[in-house]
Design a protein around this motif. Structure first.
Motif, mmCIF file in Angstrom:
data_model
loop_
_atom_site.group_PDB
_atom_site.id
_atom_site.type_symbol
_atom_site.label_atom_id
_atom_site.label_comp_id
_atom_site.label_asym_id
_atom_site.label_seq_id
_atom_site.Cartn_x
_atom_site.Cartn_y
_atom_site.Cartn_z
ATOM 1 N N PRO A 130 0.821 -1.214 0.000
ATOM 2 C CA PRO A 130 0.000 0.000 0.000
ATOM 3 C C PRO A 130 0.858 1.270 0.000
ATOM 4 O O PRO A 130 1.885 1.340 0.674
ATOM 5 C CB PRO A 130 -0.813 -0.127 1.291
ATOM 6 C CG PRO A 130 -0.906 -1.602 1.530
ATOM 7 C CD PRO A 130 0.411 -2.156 1.060
ATOM 8 N N ASP A 131 0.414 2.278 -0.754
ATOM 9 C CA ASP A 131 1.200 3.492 -0.933
ATOM 10 C C ASP A 131 1.578 4.165 0.378
ATOM 11 O O ASP A 131 2.681 4.715 0.506
ATOM 12 C CB ASP A 131 0.435 4.492 -1.814
ATOM 13 C CG ASP A 131 0.328 4.031 -3.262
ATOM 14 O OD1 ASP A 131 1.120 3.148 -3.654
ATOM 15 O OD2 ASP A 131 -0.534 4.545 -3.988
ATOM 16 N N THR A 132 0.681 4.134 1.350
ATOM 17 C CA THR A 132 0.973 4.828 2.610
ATOM 18 C C THR A 132 1.699 3.938 3.615
ATOM 19 O O THR A 132 2.064 4.413 4.690
ATOM 20 C CB THR A 132 -0.324 5.367 3.248
ATOM 21 O OG1 THR A 132 -1.286 4.320 3.357
ATOM 22 C CG2 THR A 132 -0.896 6.507 2.418
ATOM 23 N N LEU A 133 1.920 2.682 3.270
ATOM 24 C CA LEU A 133 2.736 1.811 4.132
ATOM 25 C C LEU A 133 4.207 1.882 3.747
ATOM 26 O O LEU A 133 5.079 1.918 4.620
ATOM 27 C CB LEU A 133 2.235 0.362 4.064
ATOM 28 C CG LEU A 133 3.101 -0.698 4.775
ATOM 29 C CD1 LEU A 133 3.276 -0.358 6.260
ATOM 30 C CD2 LEU A 133 2.497 -2.088 4.618
ATOM 31 N N SER A 134 4.492 1.907 2.449
ATOM 32 C CA SER A 134 5.888 1.880 1.993
ATOM 33 C C SER A 134 6.776 2.909 2.694
ATOM 34 O O SER A 134 7.874 2.570 3.153
ATOM 35 C CB SER A 134 5.956 2.090 0.478
ATOM 36 O OG SER A 134 5.364 1.009 -0.200
ATOM 37 N N PRO A 135 6.346 4.184 2.825
ATOM 38 C CA PRO A 135 7.227 5.163 3.472
ATOM 39 C C PRO A 135 7.438 4.903 4.960
ATOM 40 O O PRO A 135 8.376 5.462 5.551
ATOM 41 C CB PRO A 135 6.476 6.494 3.261
ATOM 42 C CG PRO A 135 5.514 6.241 2.149
ATOM 43 C CD PRO A 135 5.132 4.811 2.287
ATOM 44 N N GLN A 136 6.587 4.085 5.556
ATOM 45 C CA GLN A 136 6.716 3.824 6.988
ATOM 46 C C GLN A 136 7.751 2.746 7.295
ATOM 47 O O GLN A 136 8.251 2.671 8.425
ATOM 48 C CB GLN A 136 5.362 3.406 7.581
ATOM 49 C CG GLN A 136 4.290 4.469 7.490
ATOM 50 C CD GLN A 136 3.029 4.078 8.246
ATOM 51 O OE1 GLN A 136 3.063 3.819 9.441
ATOM 52 N NE2 GLN A 136 1.907 4.034 7.529
ATOM 53 N N VAL A 137 8.081 1.918 6.305
ATOM 54 C CA VAL A 137 9.009 0.812 6.556
ATOM 55 C C VAL A 137 10.396 1.307 6.959
ATOM 56 O O VAL A 137 10.956 0.832 7.946
ATOM 57 C CB VAL A 137 9.072 -0.143 5.344
ATOM 58 C CG1 VAL A 137 10.095 -1.239 5.589
ATOM 59 C CG2 VAL A 137 7.696 -0.753 5.076
ATOM 60 N N PRO A 138 10.984 2.280 6.247
ATOM 61 C CA PRO A 138 12.284 2.788 6.709
ATOM 62 C C PRO A 138 12.233 3.410 8.092
ATOM 63 O O PRO A 138 13.206 3.323 8.852
ATOM 64 C CB PRO A 138 12.643 3.835 5.642
ATOM 65 C CG PRO A 138 11.840 3.469 4.442
ATOM 66 C CD PRO A 138 10.566 2.896 4.974
ATOM 67 N N VAL A 139 11.110 4.022 8.440
ATOM 68 C CA VAL A 139 10.967 4.603 9.783
ATOM 69 C C VAL A 139 10.972 3.500 10.827
ATOM 70 O O VAL A 139 11.634 3.606 11.870
ATOM 71 C CB VAL A 139 9.671 5.440 9.881
ATOM 72 C CG1 VAL A 139 9.540 6.042 11.287
ATOM 73 C CG2 VAL A 139 9.646 6.528 8.824
ATOM 74 N N ILE A 140 10.247 2.433 10.549
ATOM 75 C CA ILE A 140 10.231 1.284 11.459
ATOM 76 C C ILE A 140 11.652 0.767 11.674
ATOM 77 O O ILE A 140 12.075 0.512 12.811
ATOM 78 C CB ILE A 140 9.319 0.166 10.894
ATOM 79 C CG1 ILE A 140 7.852 0.572 11.022
ATOM 80 C CG2 ILE A 140 9.581 -1.170 11.602
ATOM 81 C CD1 ILE A 140 6.902 -0.339 10.274
ATOM 82 N N GLU A 141 12.403 0.643 10.598
ATOM 83 C CA GLU A 141 13.770 0.123 10.696
ATOM 84 C C GLU A 141 14.657 1.054 11.528
ATOM 85 O O GLU A 141 15.418 0.598 12.395
ATOM 86 C CB GLU A 141 14.342 -0.081 9.294
ATOM 87 C CG GLU A 141 13.602 -1.150 8.499
ATOM 88 C CD GLU A 141 14.110 -1.301 7.079
ATOM 89 O OE1 GLU A 141 14.824 -0.384 6.609
ATOM 90 O OE2 GLU A 141 13.809 -2.320 6.446
#
Length: 342
Positions: A130-141
């Motif tokens: 999902p478009d709004t999930l992808s940018p959150q993955v680097p933040v999670i990392e």
């Protein structure tokens, strides 16, 4: 998008969100073999969990600039609850360095093919996210690294394989936290290996041991992989054997023990197989010859030498403060830090 791994360390002393913090050093997840793990080990199927967090927490949860952070905050809340409820001694966030390894695709080309967003000639294909999930993955990392939670992924392998290898080498009990039933194959009562499966968002967990598997599927952990490859799995692009559903697969495994026993029965005219079962299994031999390597998680991944102890203080408090302010992590991060200091 592909989800990767690795990382780093530092040491200092400070406060964050009113919580006193002391930072312990940590080894880079770069080289060597994993350290010996005794005590209770908890392994997070990280992508599975942040997908659940994303869909379980409203997208109205946003950073100060309006960027959605529902997956980030949901995952932090989930980790906090896991540590409070299960008190692991060791914790690893296992990552997909390659969510669709080429060696699996070479064996079964349809493997996860329907989830490919973009193919690449070199490097992993990108997964549809999902478009709004992808940018959150680097933040999670970044947040996991700053907190000091070990984050491990290995090139050419899925998170499942990292989990399988950590489980194989652990010397104590193992809790695998995942929304992926494929990892049921690792359940082993004798070794204290169980799966904690989220059944409602990320708040309610089903504890899966061998008794639960036998009740629901008619197999134990070792038999689950054979059950899965026989019935197939459309979500992973695994065709299975036509006409052999879950119940029939379970009956065949109960009668003949394992996949090898079933194939031996196909060649034995005295074996109790219906004509249609015998024909379908015989015709599926090419698939059945390669499916076990695709379906069974690897247990020989070259894991890095990384500290897996549950951190009692953040590894990088200054960096964590910056991340907390930038992304508005607020109470989710503060609760986790409070739990870690207890």
């Amino acid at each position: 998008m592909a989800r990767l791994t690795e990382d780093a360390s530092c040491a200092t002393c400070c406060t964050l969100g009113g919580v006193p913090v002391r930072v312990a050093g940590a080894l880079s997840a770069g080289c060597g073999m994993m350290r010996s793990v005794t005590g209770r080990l908890m392994l997070l199927d990280t992508a599975s969990l942040y997908f659940r967090a994303y869909f379980g927490v409203p997208e109205s949860v946003r950073a100060p600039d309006g960027t959605p952070v529902n997956a980030v905050r949901g995952l932090l809340d989930f980790i906090d609850r896991l540590i409070r409820d299960h008190r692991p001694d060791h914790l690893v966030a296992c990552m997909d360095a390659d969510w669709r390894p080429q060696w699996r695709v070479d064996l079964i080309p349809s493997y996860k093919a329907h989830r490919v967003a973009e193919e690449h000639e070199t490097g992993p294909d990108e997964e549809e996210v999902p478009d709004t999930l992808s940018p959150q993955v680097p933040v999670i990392e970044e947040v996991l690294d700053a907190v000091g939670i070990a984050r491990v992924g290995v090139a050419g392998y899925e998170a499942d394989d990292v989990i399988g290898t950590f489980t194989a080498r652990a010397r104590g009990p193992v809790d695998i936290v995942t929304g992926d039933r494929d990892l049921y194959q690792l359940v082993d009562d004798a070794r204290g290996v169980r799966v904690l499966y989220p059944v409602k968002g990320v708040g309610t967990l089903q504890i899966t041991d061998e008794a639960a598997l036998r009740e629901k599927y008619g197999v134990d952990g070792r038999g689950y992989a054979d059950l899965a490859l026989l019935r197939g799995d459309p979500s992973d692009g695994l065709p299975g054997v036509p006409g052999i559903g879950e119940k029939t697969a379970a009956k065949l495994l109960a009668e003949f023990g394992d996949l090898a026993g079933i194939l031996a029965a196909v060649d034995d005219r005295k074996a109790k197989l219906t004509p249609s079962q015998r024909t379908r299994l015989d015709e599926a031999r090419p698939y059945l010859a390669v499916a076990p390597k695709v379906v069974r998680v690897a247990d020989d991944v070259p894991l890095p030498d990384v500290g897996t102890e549950v951190p009692r203080a953040p590894r990088d408090p200054e960096g964590l403060r910056t991340l907390a302010d930038r992304w508005g992590l607020g109470g989710s991060l503060e609760r986790l830090l409070t739990t870690l200091t207890r």
